[in-house]
Design a protein around this motif. Structure first.
Motif, PDB file in Angstrom:
ATOM      1  N   UNK A   8       0.451  -1.810   0.212  1.00 43.21           N
ATOM      2  CA  UNK A   8      -0.109   0.152   0.103  1.00 43.21           C
ATOM      3  C   UNK A   8       0.256   1.377  -0.194  1.00 43.21           C
ATOM      4  N   UNK A   9       0.737   2.525   0.162  1.00 43.49           N
ATOM      5  CA  UNK A   9       0.725   3.571  -0.028  1.00 43.49           C
ATOM      6  C   UNK A   9       2.343   4.213   0.833  1.00 43.49           C
ATOM      7  N   UNK A  10       1.566   3.310   2.770  1.00 44.10           N
ATOM      8  CA  UNK A  10       2.596   2.886   3.518  1.00 44.10           C
ATOM      9  C   UNK A  10       3.744   1.991   2.865  1.00 44.10           C
ATOM     10  N   UNK A  11       4.049   1.959   2.049  1.00 44.24           N
ATOM     11  CA  UNK A  11       4.670   0.227   2.383  1.00 44.24           C
ATOM     12  C   UNK A  11       4.228  -1.047   3.316  1.00 44.24           C
ATOM     13  N   UNK A  12       3.233  -1.065   3.768  1.00 44.24           N
ATOM     14  CA  UNK A  12       2.220  -2.336   4.162  1.00 44.24           C
ATOM     15  C   UNK A  12       2.234  -3.405   2.953  1.00 44.24           C
ATOM     16  N   UNK A  13       2.734  -4.967   3.501  1.00 51.20           N
ATOM     17  CA  UNK A  13       1.821  -5.711   2.526  1.00 51.20           C
ATOM     18  C   UNK A  13       0.285  -5.886   2.726  1.00 51.20           C
ATOM     19  N   UNK A  14      -0.255  -5.833   1.284  1.00 48.74           N
ATOM     20  CA  UNK A  14      -1.141  -6.266   0.898  1.00 48.74           C
ATOM     21  C   UNK A  14      -1.798  -7.867   0.846  1.00 48.74           C
ATOM     22  N   UNK A  15      -2.976  -8.587   1.433  1.00 48.87           N
ATOM     23  CA  UNK A  15      -2.949 -10.056   0.872  1.00 48.87           C
ATOM     24  C   UNK A  15      -3.926  -9.865   0.668  1.00 48.87           C
ATOM     25  N   UNK A  16      -4.633 -10.728   0.187  1.00 53.78           N
ATOM     26  CA  UNK A  16      -5.976 -10.976  -0.756  1.00 53.78           C
ATOM     27  C   UNK A  16      -7.606 -11.205   0.569  1.00 53.78           C
ATOM     28  N   UNK A  17      -8.189 -10.531   0.315  1.00 49.72           N
ATOM     29  CA  UNK A  17      -9.267 -10.358   1.943  1.00 49.72           C
ATOM     30  C   UNK A  17      -9.235  -8.891   3.020  1.00 49.72           C
ATOM     31  N   UNK A  18      -7.526  -8.416   2.800  1.00 43.27           N
ATOM     32  CA  UNK A  18      -7.216  -7.477   3.447  1.00 43.27           C
ATOM     33  C   UNK A  18      -8.603  -6.298   3.273  1.00 43.27           C
ATOM     34  N   UNK A  64     -11.472  -1.353  -9.628  1.00 48.75           N
ATOM     35  CA  UNK A  64     -10.284  -1.145  -9.584  1.00 48.75           C
ATOM     36  C   UNK A  64      -9.197   0.385  -9.302  1.00 48.75           C
ATOM     37  N   UNK A  65      -8.703   0.056  -8.406  1.00 54.83           N
ATOM     38  CA  UNK A  65      -7.549   1.131  -7.771  1.00 54.83           C
ATOM     39  C   UNK A  65      -6.224   0.804  -7.842  1.00 54.83           C
ATOM     40  N   UNK A  66      -5.299   2.591  -8.091  1.00 54.55           N
ATOM     41  CA  UNK A  66      -3.952   1.672  -7.369  1.00 54.55           C
ATOM     42  C   UNK A  66      -3.663   2.078  -5.723  1.00 54.55           C
ATOM     43  N   UNK A  67      -2.871   0.733  -6.221  1.00 50.34           N
ATOM     44  CA  UNK A  67      -2.180   1.233  -4.260  1.00 50.34           C
ATOM     45  C   UNK A  67      -1.633   2.033  -4.146  1.00 50.34           C
ATOM     46  N   UNK A  68      -1.537   3.181  -4.349  1.00 47.68           N
ATOM     47  CA  UNK A  68      -0.801   4.546  -4.124  1.00 47.68           C
ATOM     48  C   UNK A  68      -1.079   4.959  -3.803  1.00 47.68           C
ATOM     49  N   UNK A  69      -3.251   4.982  -3.341  1.00 43.75           N
ATOM     50  CA  UNK A  69      -4.086   5.238  -3.095  1.00 43.75           C
ATOM     51  C   UNK A  69      -4.545   4.900  -2.230  1.00 43.75           C
ATOM     52  N   UNK A  70      -4.424   3.923  -1.617  1.00 46.33           N
ATOM     53  CA  UNK A  70      -4.920   3.233  -0.290  1.00 46.33           C
ATOM     54  C   UNK A  70      -3.772   2.983   0.608  1.00 46.33           C
ATOM     55  N   UNK A  71      -4.693   2.862   1.993  1.00 47.91           N
ATOM     56  CA  UNK A  71      -3.215   1.734   2.666  1.00 47.91           C
ATOM     57  C   UNK A  71      -3.961   0.815   3.845  1.00 47.91           C
ATOM     58  N   UNK A  72      -3.718   0.189   4.219  1.00 46.79           N
ATOM     59  CA  UNK A  72      -3.461  -1.573   4.619  1.00 46.79           C
ATOM     60  C   UNK A  72      -5.179  -0.583   6.526  1.00 46.79           C
ATOM     61  N   UNK A  73      -6.294  -0.980   6.695  1.00 46.41           N
ATOM     62  CA  UNK A  73      -6.341  -0.661   7.619  1.00 46.41           C
ATOM     63  C   UNK A  73      -6.090  -1.994   9.364  1.00 46.41           C
TER      64      UNK A  73
END
Length: 73
Positions: A8-18, A64-73
């Motif tokens: 994501x935008x902060x560098x956290x790894x995103x996984x399926x279902x996050x 469909x979103x670019x990952x630079x515009x989201x952060x993991x919750x």
């Protein structure tokens, strides 16, 4: 696809279902809808591109979103 790392935008790894949160207002192409900052999308789907994720929304189908515009919750 297992070797693909999506971040994501902060560098956290995103996984399926996050769950992810939009970090700025985004205008949606082909629609008059605007995604407001702070909108949360649950149960995301990873694509073949490391910079894009698929989200489900009641208003917009096939979002469909670019990952630079989201952060993991």
């Amino acid at each position: 696809m297992s070797d693909l790392v999506v971040r994501d935008s902060n560098g956290a790894q995103l996984n399926e279902g996050d769950s992810v949160q939009v970090i700025k207002d985004l205008k949606v192409k082909g629609s008059s809808t605007t995604l407001k900052r702070g909108t949360v999308f649950k149960n995301i789907h990873l694509t073949d591109d490391a910079e894009e994720i698929e989200c489900r929304s009641a208003q917009i189908k096939g979002l469909v979103l670019k990952t630079c515009f989201v952060k993991k919750v």
